[in-house]
Write a protein that holds these residues in place. Structure first.
Motif, PDB file in Angstrom:
ATOM      1  N   LYS A 145       0.831  -1.229   0.000  1.00 44.19           N
ATOM      2  CA  LYS A 145       0.000   0.000   0.000  1.00 44.19           C
ATOM      3  C   LYS A 145       0.852   1.261   0.000  1.00 44.19           C
ATOM      4  O   LYS A 145       0.493   2.264  -0.618  1.00 44.19           O
ATOM      5  CB  LYS A 145      -0.945   0.012   1.193  1.00 44.19           C
ATOM      6  N   VAL A 162      -9.867   0.887   8.252  1.00 41.08           N
ATOM      7  CA  VAL A 162      -8.950   0.159   7.375  1.00 41.08           C
ATOM      8  C   VAL A 162      -7.630  -0.179   8.070  1.00 41.08           C
ATOM      9  O   VAL A 162      -6.699  -0.619   7.419  1.00 41.08           O
ATOM     10  CB  VAL A 162      -8.677   0.930   6.058  1.00 41.08           C
ATOM     11  N   ASN A 163      -7.565   0.045   9.378  1.00 38.77           N
ATOM     12  CA  ASN A 163      -6.353  -0.330  10.097  1.00 38.77           C
ATOM     13  C   ASN A 163      -6.727  -1.152  11.326  1.00 38.77           C
ATOM     14  O   ASN A 163      -7.427  -0.673  12.225  1.00 38.77           O
ATOM     15  CB  ASN A 163      -5.552   0.918  10.496  1.00 38.77           C
ATOM     16  N   GLY A 164      -6.250  -2.386  11.327  1.00 34.31           N
ATOM     17  CA  GLY A 164      -6.620  -3.324  12.390  1.00 34.31           C
ATOM     18  C   GLY A 164      -5.970  -2.996  13.721  1.00 34.31           C
ATOM     19  O   GLY A 164      -6.595  -3.118  14.781  1.00 34.31           O
ATOM     20  N   THR A 165      -4.701  -2.566  13.671  1.00 35.70           N
ATOM     21  CA  THR A 165      -3.965  -2.310  14.911  1.00 35.70           C
ATOM     22  C   THR A 165      -4.632  -1.196  15.715  1.00 35.70           C
ATOM     23  O   THR A 165      -4.862  -1.340  16.923  1.00 35.70           O
ATOM     24  CB  THR A 165      -2.511  -1.901  14.572  1.00 35.70           C
ATOM     25  N   ASP A 191       1.047   2.658  11.885  1.00 33.46           N
ATOM     26  CA  ASP A 191      -0.342   2.391  12.263  1.00 33.46           C
ATOM     27  C   ASP A 191      -0.909   3.506  13.140  1.00 33.46           C
ATOM     28  O   ASP A 191      -1.930   4.105  12.800  1.00 33.46           O
ATOM     29  CB  ASP A 191      -0.439   1.045  13.004  1.00 33.46           C
ATOM     30  N   ASP A 222      -0.543   4.297   7.639  1.00 33.54           N
ATOM     31  CA  ASP A 222      -1.032   3.089   6.953  1.00 33.54           C
ATOM     32  C   ASP A 222      -2.457   3.317   6.428  1.00 33.54           C
ATOM     33  O   ASP A 222      -2.758   3.032   5.266  1.00 33.54           O
ATOM     34  CB  ASP A 222      -0.993   1.910   7.951  1.00 33.54           C
ATOM     35  N   LYS A 233      -4.000   3.671   2.448  1.00 33.73           N
ATOM     36  CA  LYS A 233      -5.159   2.910   1.973  1.00 33.73           C
ATOM     37  C   LYS A 233      -6.268   3.860   1.490  1.00 33.73           C
ATOM     38  O   LYS A 233      -6.933   3.586   0.479  1.00 33.73           O
ATOM     39  CB  LYS A 233      -5.667   1.999   3.096  1.00 33.73           C
ATOM     40  N   GLY A 263      -8.494  -7.633   8.070  1.00 31.67           N
ATOM     41  CA  GLY A 263      -7.736  -6.714   7.224  1.00 31.67           C
ATOM     42  C   GLY A 263      -6.250  -6.940   7.276  1.00 31.67           C
ATOM     43  O   GLY A 263      -5.490  -6.217   6.649  1.00 31.67           O
ATOM     44  N   ALA A 264      -5.797  -7.925   8.029  1.00 32.80           N
ATOM     45  CA  ALA A 264      -4.359  -8.150   8.179  1.00 32.80           C
ATOM     46  C   ALA A 264      -4.111  -9.601   8.566  1.00 32.80           C
ATOM     47  O   ALA A 264      -5.043 -10.378   8.753  1.00 32.80           O
ATOM     48  CB  ALA A 264      -3.791  -7.219   9.245  1.00 32.80           C
TER      49      ALA A 264
HETATM   50  N1  LIG Z   1      -0.703  -2.796  10.035  1.00 30.62           N
HETATM   51  C1  LIG Z   1      -1.869  -2.995   9.236  1.00 30.62           C
HETATM   52  C2  LIG Z   1      -1.725  -4.274   8.482  1.00 30.62           C
HETATM   53  C3  LIG Z   1      -2.652  -4.400   7.333  1.00 30.62           C
HETATM   54  O1  LIG Z   1      -2.376  -3.518   6.317  1.00 30.62           O
HETATM   55  C4  LIG Z   1      -3.101  -3.012  10.152  1.00 30.62           C
HETATM   56  O2  LIG Z   1      -2.960  -2.960  11.373  1.00 30.62           O
HETATM   57  O3  LIG Z   1      -4.216  -3.012   9.647  1.00 30.62           O
END
Ligand SMILES: N[C@@H](CCO)C(=O)O
Ligand SMILES: NC(=O)c1ccc[n+]([C@@H]2O[C@H](COP(=O)([O-])OP(=O)(O)OC[C@H]3O[C@@H](n4cnc5c(N)ncnc54)[C@H](O)[C@@H]3O)[C@@H](O)[C@H]2O)c1
Ligand code: NA
Length: 430
Positions: A107, A160-163, A198, A203, A207, A304-305
């Protein structure tokens, strides 16, 4: 009819995602061949450091020379799962020059310089697919590039960010502060050793740029995306959200401007009502709404990860580009014909929550309200809590521009009766 001659794949990077791509290519080889119409063969795996055994991979395929691997005449497809800008960009461009189609999960690179990669793919008559780059396993880019190609997308909104979603979810459920929740995310392997990309929103902004570009047929880069991370979100902000029956989420929002000629993309924390479907996206999951003219509202949800989920998206792309190779076709290239103008966040209109500590005496509320009015920021609700001669005013505005809100806050800060302003956060999803 099954072709017997295999299509040859070079894998660049064998980390979290790459090792899963190699595993699935091996374990699902028969099904992949049947679906593609020819066997796919892992013909080379470029790693940074050799000399280590990699489960399920023939040691003879391993090389530390990615530059030579992508130049090989016999390679049909290059899968880039190294990440970062260089050497990934140079390797992808070289692979295309040598006639290989490319599947990437990168990305950062697609958001910084996707148009160079697309131009090279077009010039050399090869494919560039990158479903894994946004929202991991969730099919999202292909729906935008293909399924919705006949519709008019108005808005893309999502997590769109899992963390960061994991961290905010923990803050909401346990009352923990940001630092404590980040420590937990790190201990559980959600956050990387350096979590900057993140937690500072880079990140998610990459996206958002990719999503905005595809949704609005316009070139949008990461630099066009307004970005705020979650490091300033406090336990008090999360508690304020709770008091309003809201939850704090890091949102990516891409919108067509009201003038029809512009697009805005932004990433920032926002309060959303608990009744909103995005509020129920827990832990490290992702979810994205796409609103389009004819289809209405679509929701995409899932992991998403993670190695295997991300590899699922990479493999889907691999099958697509292999099918294209066999039929002598290429898939959709860059679509930037609309050339809308990326706009700064100042023009985006949102509602705002803010909490003011003020002196508790006659006329204070009227003075505060007058400042909002001066900047044409209309107040929706005010909740007052008194404490020791001071009062806290929790104000939620109607939609206003970022610029108008910033000017309001600057004036409020200059007033003697305003002791402190906290919890300034956008409110979305109502
Ligand atoms: N670091 C990203 C991984 C997926 O792109 C997240 O936490 O979503
Ligand atoms: N991990 C995820 O959940 C996830 C999700 C979506 C997208 N992605 C993307 O996938 C890509 C890979 O991510 P990852 O999590 O597997 O990272 P990773 O760090 O686990 O793997 C990358 C690998 O590339 C290797 N590498 C670095 N330079 C190299 C070179 N010159 N030649 C060969 N190998 C080299 C590294 O040694 C490492 O093993 C990134 O673009 C990332 O943004 C990852
Ligand atoms: Na995806």
């Amino acid at each position: 009819m099954m072709r017997t001659q295999p299509l040859k794949v070079a894998l660049l990077g064998c980390g979290v995602v790459g090792s899963e791509v190699a595993r699935i290519m091996t374990t699902h080889a028969t099904d992949l061949a049947a679906r593609i119409g020819a066997p796919v063969e892992l013909a080379g795996v470029a790693v940074r450091r050799g000399g280590r055994e990699r489960a399920g991979i023939d040691p003879a395929l391993i090389t530390t020379d990615a530059v030579e691997l992508v130049k090989r005449d016999d390679i049909d497809v290059v899968v880039e799962v190294i990440g970062g800008i260089e050497p990934a960009r140079g390797l992808i461009l070289s692979a295309m020059e040598h006639g290989a189609s490319v599947v990437s999960a990168n990305k950062a690179l697609l958001a910084e310089d996707g148009s160079t990669l697309h131009a090279s793919a077009a010039k050399h008559g090869v494919d560039l697919y990158y479903e894994a780059a946004v929202a991991g396993a969730i099919p999202l880019l292909r729906p935008l590039r293909e399924s919705l190609a006949g519709d008019k997308v108005e808005r893309v909104l999502g997590i769109v960010n899992g963390t960061t979603n994991f961290i905010l979810d923990r803050m909401d459920t346990t009352g923990a502060g940001f630092a404590e929740a980040l420590d937990e995310a790190t201990a559980l392997g959600y956050a990387e050793a350096d979590p900057t990309a993140d937690i500072e929103g880079f990140d998610a902004a990459a996206k958002a740029a990719i999503l905005a570009g595809l949704a609005f047929h316009t070139r949008v880069t990461a630099a066009d995306v307004y970005r705020e991370g979650i490091t300033e979100v406090s336990a008090a902000d999360v508690a304020s959200a709770k008091a309003m029956d809201c939850v704090v989420k890091l949102l990516a929002i891409c919108e067509r401007g009201a003038d029809g000629q512009s697009v805005s993309a932004r990433v920032h924390p926002a309060m959303i009502p608990r009744s909103h479907p995005l509020a129920s996206v827990r832990e490290a999951y992702n979810a994205v709404f796409v609103e389009s003219e004819a289809a209405g509202q679509l929701m995409f949800y899932g992991p998403g990860a993670g190695g295997a989920p991300t590899a699922s998206a990479v493999l889907g792309d691999l099958v697509a580009v292999c099918r294209n190779k066999l039929s002598g076709a290429t898939g959709p290239g860059e679509s930037a014909y609309a050339a809308l103008t990326p706009q700064p966040v100042g023009i985006a209109r949102t509602r705002y929550h803010l909490s003011l500590d003020v002196a508790d005496r006659a006329g204070v509320l009227a003075q505060v309200a007058a400042v909002f009015a001066q900047h044409d920021v209309s107040i929706d609700t005010v909740r007052q809590q008194g404490r020791d001669g001071d009062a806290t005013l929790v104000i939620v505005t109607h939609t206003a521009t970022d610029a108008a809100l910033a000017a309001t806050v600057a004036d409020l800060r200059g007033m003697d009766i305003v002791r402190d302003i906290a919890g300034i956060m956008r409110v979305e999803g109502e």
